[in-house]
Design a protein around this motif. Structure first.
Motif, PDB file in Angstrom:
ATOM      1  N   VAL A  23      45.785  38.711  43.347  1.00  0.00           N
ATOM      2  CA  VAL A  23      46.864  38.208  44.207  1.00  0.00           C
ATOM      3  C   VAL A  23      46.252  37.673  45.504  1.00  0.00           C
ATOM      4  N   LEU A  24      46.654  36.459  45.884  1.00  0.00           N
ATOM      5  CA  LEU A  24      46.232  35.837  47.134  1.00  0.00           C
ATOM      6  C   LEU A  24      47.474  35.328  47.849  1.00  0.00           C
ATOM      7  N   LEU A  25      47.740  35.860  49.036  1.00  0.00           N
ATOM      8  CA  LEU A  25      48.912  35.463  49.817  1.00  0.00           C
ATOM      9  C   LEU A  25      48.432  34.923  51.162  1.00  0.00           C
ATOM     10  N   VAL A  31      44.904  39.856  50.300  1.00  0.00           N
ATOM     11  CA  VAL A  31      44.602  39.857  48.870  1.00  0.00           C
ATOM     12  C   VAL A  31      44.571  41.296  48.374  1.00  0.00           C
ATOM     13  N   ASN A  32      44.747  41.450  47.073  1.00  0.00           N
ATOM     14  CA  ASN A  32      44.656  42.804  46.508  1.00  0.00           C
ATOM     15  C   ASN A  32      43.224  43.108  46.090  1.00  0.00           C
ATOM     16  N   ASP A  33      42.996  44.350  45.682  1.00  0.00           N
ATOM     17  CA  ASP A  33      41.643  44.767  45.304  1.00  0.00           C
ATOM     18  C   ASP A  33      41.129  43.999  44.092  1.00  0.00           C
ATOM     19  N   LYS A  34      42.036  43.628  43.191  1.00  0.00           N
ATOM     20  CA  LYS A  34      41.626  42.873  42.001  1.00  0.00           C
ATOM     21  C   LYS A  34      41.025  41.526  42.401  1.00  0.00           C
ATOM     22  N   ALA A  35      41.587  40.908  43.420  1.00  0.00           N
ATOM     23  CA  ALA A  35      41.029  39.642  43.912  1.00  0.00           C
ATOM     24  C   ALA A  35      39.701  39.871  44.611  1.00  0.00           C
ATOM     25  N   LEU A  36      39.599  40.954  45.368  1.00  0.00           N
ATOM     26  CA  LEU A  36      38.341  41.264  46.055  1.00  0.00           C
ATOM     27  C   LEU A  36      37.212  41.500  45.059  1.00  0.00           C
ATOM     28  N   GLU A  37      37.538  42.090  43.912  1.00  0.00           N
ATOM     29  CA  GLU A  37      36.524  42.348  42.882  1.00  0.00           C
ATOM     30  C   GLU A  37      35.911  41.058  42.359  1.00  0.00           C
ATOM     31  N   LEU A  38      36.673  39.962  42.388  1.00  0.00           N
ATOM     32  CA  LEU A  38      36.171  38.693  41.847  1.00  0.00           C
ATOM     33  C   LEU A  38      34.957  38.180  42.613  1.00  0.00           C
ATOM     34  N   VAL A  39      34.867  38.520  43.905  1.00  0.00           N
ATOM     35  CA  VAL A  39      33.789  37.974  44.736  1.00  0.00           C
ATOM     36  C   VAL A  39      32.859  39.058  45.264  1.00  0.00           C
ATOM     37  N   ALA A  57      39.783  31.998  47.008  1.00  0.00           N
ATOM     38  CA  ALA A  57      40.543  30.846  46.519  1.00  0.00           C
ATOM     39  C   ALA A  57      39.775  30.088  45.445  1.00  0.00           C
ATOM     40  N   GLU A  58      38.460  29.956  45.633  1.00  0.00           N
ATOM     41  CA  GLU A  58      37.647  29.250  44.648  1.00  0.00           C
ATOM     42  C   GLU A  58      37.538  30.014  43.342  1.00  0.00           C
ATOM     43  N   ALA A  59      37.618  31.326  43.411  1.00  0.00           N
ATOM     44  CA  ALA A  59      37.459  32.150  42.209  1.00  0.00           C
ATOM     45  C   ALA A  59      38.714  32.194  41.346  1.00  0.00           C
ATOM     46  N   LEU A  60      39.857  31.813  41.897  1.00  0.00           N
ATOM     47  CA  LEU A  60      41.116  31.889  41.145  1.00  0.00           C
ATOM     48  C   LEU A  60      41.296  30.655  40.268  1.00  0.00           C
ATOM     49  N   PRO A  61      42.091  30.764  39.205  1.00  0.00           N
ATOM     50  CA  PRO A  61      42.332  29.617  38.321  1.00  0.00           C
ATOM     51  C   PRO A  61      42.963  28.454  39.081  1.00  0.00           C
ATOM     52  N   LYS A  62      42.571  27.231  38.720  1.00  0.00           N
ATOM     53  CA  LYS A  62      43.098  26.028  39.350  1.00  0.00           C
ATOM     54  C   LYS A  62      44.060  25.312  38.399  1.00  0.00           C
ATOM     55  N   PRO A  63      44.991  24.512  38.942  1.00  0.00           N
ATOM     56  CA  PRO A  63      45.831  23.693  38.060  1.00  0.00           C
ATOM     57  C   PRO A  63      44.964  22.745  37.235  1.00  0.00           C
ATOM     58  N   SER A  64      45.372  22.494  36.004  1.00  0.00           N
ATOM     59  CA  SER A  64      44.674  21.501  35.191  1.00  0.00           C
ATOM     60  C   SER A  64      44.907  20.118  35.777  1.00  0.00           C
TER      61      SER A  64
END
Length: 539
Positions: free
Chosen positions: A144-146, A156-164, A197-204
């Protein structure tokens, strides 16, 4: 009678209108003739019909016509992406933010990440930044990124922090990863947001095109015909150009290229790029963050938090080097500067290589908090003040508490900047603010919010007149883009970009301006938006 027999010639007469031409004399007219997207006559209907025999006529029945509106500073691509994200604008508590995110997740269960946009802790009772404990409870398995309303802070939540792999001791240049007692709170400031933001999925590509088409529709509906994209990379410019070439994207765009190594290398090598609808001429840098997240860089500490003076993104030496590169390459330099320290650094970089009385039109985006000695440098070195009037009315209820009564007197000084430079270029910074340029016009003139507050206006000594505010989003904005010979006024030889309003922006009671509606928007003489049918003849 002049009749053009060519099958490829398209002639359109717009008549029975109140036309604000914004030529050198600020002339009024009742009709104008367009041929193949360009204005070939402006004046009285009878005089025009004596010279030309148009095949198409639009009778505007006394409506009000203005040059197509510019937004001199916005983020169109970010706005487009936001159309597919959770709307957090106006949430009056952190609990309401969480409720909106839960509802968004239920509506979009297929999403692999949850992104929300627009929360503002200054609207909450305690005005305190949130932490992510409740986000972790509600969304333990999905990132989650708000982002805050100004895009300069995020939770952001911990799940998002884990990505980076962020840790409490992780250092981000130009950003901050907030932690307490050795534990990350999920709050990120400025450059610390980008890795997430870069680690999250982007629109096609297909999704992004659809979102841009919807964003364009929304812009045309509020009278925008040219937008200045204030941070864009080459791949995004290529996408816009492909869409323009295919005919699905009518908006004109002036591009401030992100001051990253790859983007700069390409454009410095290949030079300024220009088509009828795309203009790549500026390089954009950030020197600080925003006031709302205390990322704006101040010369002395914040009044409401003496432990910080904000965030400096680049060293003085780096900014001077960037200025030298832009000057050598012949590109306009555009710099985001909110705090007085950021503006001082930017002015030092500009004046280190700009000669007096140049015509390079380098820009300071926002120029929000200044010191007395800064103003004359805008005049001396011909620096463009790029202003956003709604920032003043969005910030006014809390800004004096944040930076102090003395400093705030040199903030949002639109009239003072106008006096120095002779013009200002007006934008909105959407999606931080509304895309509607009439709200910026109203804020610049009334210095009030849409509810008419404060009753006496906010620092009205820096209000603009109606004519000044109109020029700031038409001919002056065109000038800031080196486009004043092509657009920005309704004159013979210029492109036929124009907007039709249901009321007269220049005479309607001030309080009614936010309710004015756009009836029609034309780009290159083509009707791109129509609210309702107007008498229209094909002869």
């Amino acid at each position: 009678i002049v009749e053009n027999k060519s099958n490829t010639t398209k002639m359109l007469l717009i008549k029975n209108a109140n036309i604000y031409t914004l030529d050198a004399e600020n002339s009024m007219a009742d009709s104008l003739m367009i041929e193949n997207g360009k204005i070939i006559a402006v004046g009285k209907e009878a005089s025009i019909l004596h010279q030309y025999s148009p095949k198409e006529i639009i009778d505007l029945q006394g409506k009000y016509v203005y040059p197509g509106f510019y937004d001199a500073h916005c983020h169109l691509l970010r706005y487009a992406q936001m159309l597919d994200e959770a709307d957090l604008y106006g949430a009056t508590s952190w609990e309401e933010v969480l409720e909106r995110m839960q509802a968004f997740h239920q509506k979009h269960p297929q999403k692999k990440a949850l992104i929300g946009r627009g929360w503002d802790q200054n609207l909450w009772e305690k005005q305190a930044f949130p932490s992510n404990e409740r986000l972790n409870e509600l969304f333990p398995n999905i990132p989650v990124l708000l982002t805050r309303i100004d895009i300069h802070a995020a939770i952001v939540n911990d799940k998002a922090l884990e990505l980076v792999g962020f840790k409490p001791d992780t250092i981000i240049k130009g950003g901050q990863i907030v932690h307490q007692n050795g534990k990350l709170t999920g709050l990120l400031i400025d450059n610390a947001i980008f890795p997430i933001a870069e680690a999250l999925p982007k629109p096609s590509l297909v999704e992004m095109e659809a979102l841009l088409i919807q964003a364009q529709k929304n812009c045309l509906a509020v009278g925008l015909t040219t937008v200045n994209e204030a941070y864009i990379v080459k791949s995004e410019i290529d996408l816009i150009e492909r869409m323009q070439a295919s005919g699905v994207f009518q908006l004109r765009m002036y591009c401030m290229v992100a001051g990253t190594t790859d983007s700069k290398a390409f454009y410095f090598k290949n030079g300024i790029y220009k088509t009828d609808r795309l203009h790549v001429r500026a390089i954009k840098y950030f020197t600080d963050g925003a006031l709302g997240s205390r990322g704006a860089w101040l010369l002395t500490p914040y009044t409401d938090d003496p432990t910080t003076s904000g965030i400096s993104i680049h060293s003085d030496e780096a900014m001077m080097q960037f200025a030298k590169e832009c000057y050598k390459a012949g590109f306009q330099m555009a710099v985001h500067a909110i705090g007085d320290a950021a503006n001082e650094q930017t002015l030092q970089a500009f004046t280190s290589c700009l000669p007096p009385n140049n015509d390079l039109r380098w820009r300071i985006e926002h120029a929000q908090i200044l010191q007395d000695h800064h103003f004359e440098q805008f005049h001396q070195f011909n620096i463009t003040p790029s202003i956003q009037a709604t920032h003043a009315t969005s910030d006014m209820n809390w800004v004096a508490h944040r930076i102090g009564e003395t400093r705030v007197k040199n903030a949002y000084c639109f009239k003072d900047l106008l006096k120095q430079r002779g013009f200002v270029a007006a934008g909105s910074d959407f999606p931080i603010e509304s895309i509607n340029p009439l709200l910026g016009f109203y804020a610049a003139v009334a210095r009030k919010d849409v509810h008419g507050q404060p009753a006496a206006g906010f620092q009205t000594e820096n209000a603009l007149t109606r004519l000044e505010a109109l020029k700031a989003m038409t001919i002056w904005a065109a000038y800031s883009n080196f486009e004043e010979k092509e657009r920005g006024s309704l004159e013979i030889g210029k492109m036929a970009d124009l907007v039709v309003l249901n009321e007269d922006l220049m005479t309607i009671p001030l309080a009614q301006i936010p309710q004015i509606k756009v009836e029609k928007t034309f780009v290159d003489g083509e009707l791109c938006f129509a609210k309702e049918k107007t008498t229209h003849h094909n002869l």
